[in-house]
Design an enzyme around this catalytic site. Structure first.
Site, short mmCIF file in Angstrom:
data_model
loop_
_atom_site.label_atom_id
_atom_site.label_comp_id
_atom_site.label_asym_id
_atom_site.label_seq_id
_atom_site.Cartn_x
_atom_site.Cartn_y
_atom_site.Cartn_z
N ASP A 19 0.82 -1.21 0.00
CA ASP A 19 0.00 0.00 0.00
C ASP A 19 0.86 1.27 0.00
O ASP A 19 1.97 1.27 0.54
CB ASP A 19 -0.91 -0.02 1.24
CG ASP A 19 -2.05 0.97 1.11
OD1 ASP A 19 -2.36 1.41 -0.02
OD2 ASP A 19 -2.64 1.32 2.15
N GLY A 22 -0.05 5.39 -4.43
CA GLY A 22 -0.73 6.62 -4.84
C GLY A 22 -0.23 7.80 -4.03
O GLY A 22 0.11 8.86 -4.57
N TRP A 24 2.53 8.07 -2.35
CA TRP A 24 3.96 8.31 -2.65
C TRP A 24 4.06 9.25 -3.86
O TRP A 24 4.84 10.21 -3.86
CB TRP A 24 4.64 6.97 -2.96
CG TRP A 24 6.11 7.07 -3.25
CD1 TRP A 24 7.13 6.94 -2.36
CD2 TRP A 24 6.71 7.32 -4.53
NE1 TRP A 24 8.34 7.09 -3.00
CE2 TRP A 24 8.11 7.33 -4.34
CE3 TRP A 24 6.22 7.54 -5.82
CZ2 TRP A 24 9.03 7.54 -5.37
CZ3 TRP A 24 7.12 7.76 -6.85
CH2 TRP A 24 8.50 7.76 -6.62
N SER A 64 -7.26 -5.45 -5.78
CA SER A 64 -8.38 -6.06 -5.03
C SER A 64 -9.65 -6.05 -5.87
O SER A 64 -9.75 -5.31 -6.86
CB SER A 64 -8.62 -5.29 -3.73
OG SER A 64 -9.26 -4.05 -4.00
N GLU A 66 -12.22 -4.68 -5.08
CA GLU A 66 -12.78 -3.32 -4.94
C GLU A 66 -12.04 -2.31 -5.83
O GLU A 66 -12.57 -1.25 -6.16
CB GLU A 66 -12.71 -2.85 -3.48
CG GLU A 66 -13.64 -3.59 -2.53
CD GLU A 66 -13.16 -4.97 -2.16
OE1 GLU A 66 -11.94 -5.20 -2.16
OE2 GLU A 66 -14.01 -5.85 -1.90
N ASN A 67 -10.79 -2.62 -6.20
CA ASN A 67 -9.99 -1.68 -7.01
C ASN A 67 -10.57 -1.40 -8.39
O ASN A 67 -10.23 -0.40 -9.03
CB ASN A 67 -8.53 -2.15 -7.17
CG ASN A 67 -7.69 -2.02 -5.91
OD1 ASN A 67 -6.71 -2.74 -5.72
ND2 ASN A 67 -8.06 -1.10 -5.02
N TRP A 68 -11.51 -2.27 -8.85
CA TRP A 68 -12.17 -2.01 -10.15
C TRP A 68 -12.93 -0.70 -10.11
O TRP A 68 -13.23 -0.12 -11.14
CB TRP A 68 -13.13 -3.15 -10.51
CG TRP A 68 -12.47 -4.45 -10.82
CD1 TRP A 68 -12.54 -5.59 -10.06
CD2 TRP A 68 -11.64 -4.78 -11.93
NE1 TRP A 68 -11.80 -6.59 -10.65
CE2 TRP A 68 -11.23 -6.12 -11.80
CE3 TRP A 68 -11.18 -4.05 -13.05
CZ2 TRP A 68 -10.41 -6.77 -12.72
CZ3 TRP A 68 -10.36 -4.69 -13.98
CH2 TRP A 68 -9.99 -6.03 -13.81
N ILE A 195 -6.72 -4.92 7.40
CA ILE A 195 -6.47 -6.10 6.56
C ILE A 195 -7.07 -5.94 5.16
O ILE A 195 -6.66 -6.60 4.21
CB ILE A 195 -7.02 -7.37 7.26
CG1 ILE A 195 -6.34 -7.56 8.64
CG2 ILE A 195 -6.85 -8.63 6.43
CD1 ILE A 195 -4.82 -7.68 8.60
N SER A 196 -8.08 -5.08 5.03
CA SER A 196 -8.66 -4.76 3.71
C SER A 196 -9.04 -5.99 2.89
O SER A 196 -8.69 -6.08 1.70
CB SER A 196 -7.72 -3.86 2.91
OG SER A 196 -7.47 -2.66 3.61
C1 FPP Z 1 -1.89 0.27 -3.33
O1 FPP Z 1 -1.49 1.58 -3.43
C2 FPP Z 1 -1.45 -0.46 -4.44
C3 FPP Z 1 -2.23 -0.96 -5.44
C4 FPP Z 1 -3.67 -0.80 -5.54
C5 FPP Z 1 -1.63 -1.66 -6.52
C6 FPP Z 1 -0.41 -2.41 -6.11
C7 FPP Z 1 0.39 -2.54 -7.29
C8 FPP Z 1 1.72 -2.56 -7.33
C9 FPP Z 1 2.63 -2.54 -6.19
C10 FPP Z 1 2.40 -2.65 -8.58
C11 FPP Z 1 2.54 -4.08 -8.93
C12 FPP Z 1 1.32 -4.36 -9.61
C13 FPP Z 1 1.21 -5.11 -10.63
C14 FPP Z 1 0.06 -4.79 -11.46
C15 FPP Z 1 2.11 -6.23 -10.95
P1 FPP Z 1 -2.61 2.66 -3.48
O2 FPP Z 1 -2.81 3.07 -4.88
O3 FPP Z 1 -3.83 2.17 -2.79
O4 FPP Z 1 -1.91 3.80 -2.67
P2 FPP Z 1 -2.61 4.87 -1.74
O5 FPP Z 1 -3.19 4.12 -0.58
O6 FPP Z 1 -1.47 5.73 -1.34
O7 FPP Z 1 -3.64 5.58 -2.57
#
Ligand code: FPP
Length: 242
Positions: A19, A22, A24, A64, A66-68, A195-196
């Site tokens: 996590d 985004g 970062w 996940s 939910e990420n869709w 744990i999401s």
């Molecule tokens: C969470 O960060 C990360 C994800 C939803 C995607 C994880 C993906 C990677 C680490 C890249 C590797 C992936 C593939 C496709 C091989 P977030 O976007 O939720 O970050 P935030 O909580 O800061 O918004």
């Protein structure tokens, strides 16, 4: 040269909620996708360190169910990155005899990425040095509900003789993770302590490790800190220490 690290007690299986990509990127005024690109580098590094430390199983939450619901631009970019990641990494997976698999609802993954995934699964299926599972379009509640439904169907068909015989092992054999032992250590980066909907059944006795480090900044040193922290844990599995 890297110093050789000695661990007394290593987890056999590490699960990671990667996590913070985004945030970062946003902190650096970059597009969120730049965070995911850096996140892929972190995944490469952590896989390399897992090979170095001989961690047998690594399961990472990449997308996940939910990420869709994220904006189409971000979802499309993630699927594109996924497609690229698998084809770029395949020679490395083969070279290191890494058994690659995915857990989750693969049907929802776009064809171009799915094609690469199925190819990688096929080409690495004979390996057993280390097991990498990407959780994609994965949700633990959905996994548990689907497993319960499949089990009920098998019972109806007479494949399971009596309901009293259903135990942890039998139920586990209906999960996506049927051939993988439960995680010993779950790491979540990015500062949130939840744990999401990840591996809810499998983490009943897993040690949890939360770090504020964002996933794109998580590297070998951070993994060593997590492993050193795990080393100190006393696992009782609900029993008392003898
Ligand atoms: C969470 O960060 C990360 C994800 C939803 C995607 C994880 C993906 C990677 C680490 C890249 C590797 C992936 C593939 C496709 C091989 P977030 O976007 O939720 O970050 P935030 O909580 O800061 O918004």
């Amino acid at each position: 040269m890297k110093e050789k690290i000695i661990f007394d007690n290593l987890p056999r299986h590490i699960a990671i909620i990667m996590d913070g990509n985004g945030r970062w990127a946003e902190k650096r005024n970059l597009d969120r996708i730049e965070g995911h690109i850096k996140g892929i580098d972190s995944l490469r590094n952590i896989l390399k360190s897992s090979l170095e430390f001989r961690i047998k199983y690594l399961t990472v939450f990449a997308f996940s169910s939910e990420n869709w619901q994220r904006p189409k631009k971000e979802v499309d970019s993630l699927m594109h990155l996924l497609e690229q990641y698998i084809s770029t990494e395949l020679p490395m997976l083969i070279k290191n005899k890494i058994n690659f698999n995915i857990i989750g609802n693969i049907e929802k993954i776009p064809y171009s990425a799915k094609k690469n995934i199925l190819d990688a699964i096929d080409k690495t299926s004979g390996y057993s040095d280390i097991f990498l599972a990407l959780a994609l379009s994965y949700g633990a509640r959905e996994e548990i509900i689907n497993s319960a439904a499949k089990l009920a169907l098998d019972f109806k068909k007479g494949k399971l003789k009596n309901l009293d015989s259903i135990n942890d092992d039998i139920f586990s054999s209906y999960l996506y993770t049927k051939n993988i032992p439960d995680p010993d250590l779950l790491i979540r980066t990015g500062g949130e302590e939840r744990i999401s909907n990840f591996l809810l059944f499998q983490i009943a006795y897993t040690e949890l490790y939360f770090t504020k480090t964002m996933w794109p900044d998580f590297g070998r040193k951070n993994l060593i800190s997590a492993l050193k922290n795990y080393e100190k844990r006393v696992r009782r599995f609900g029993k008392i220490k003898v």
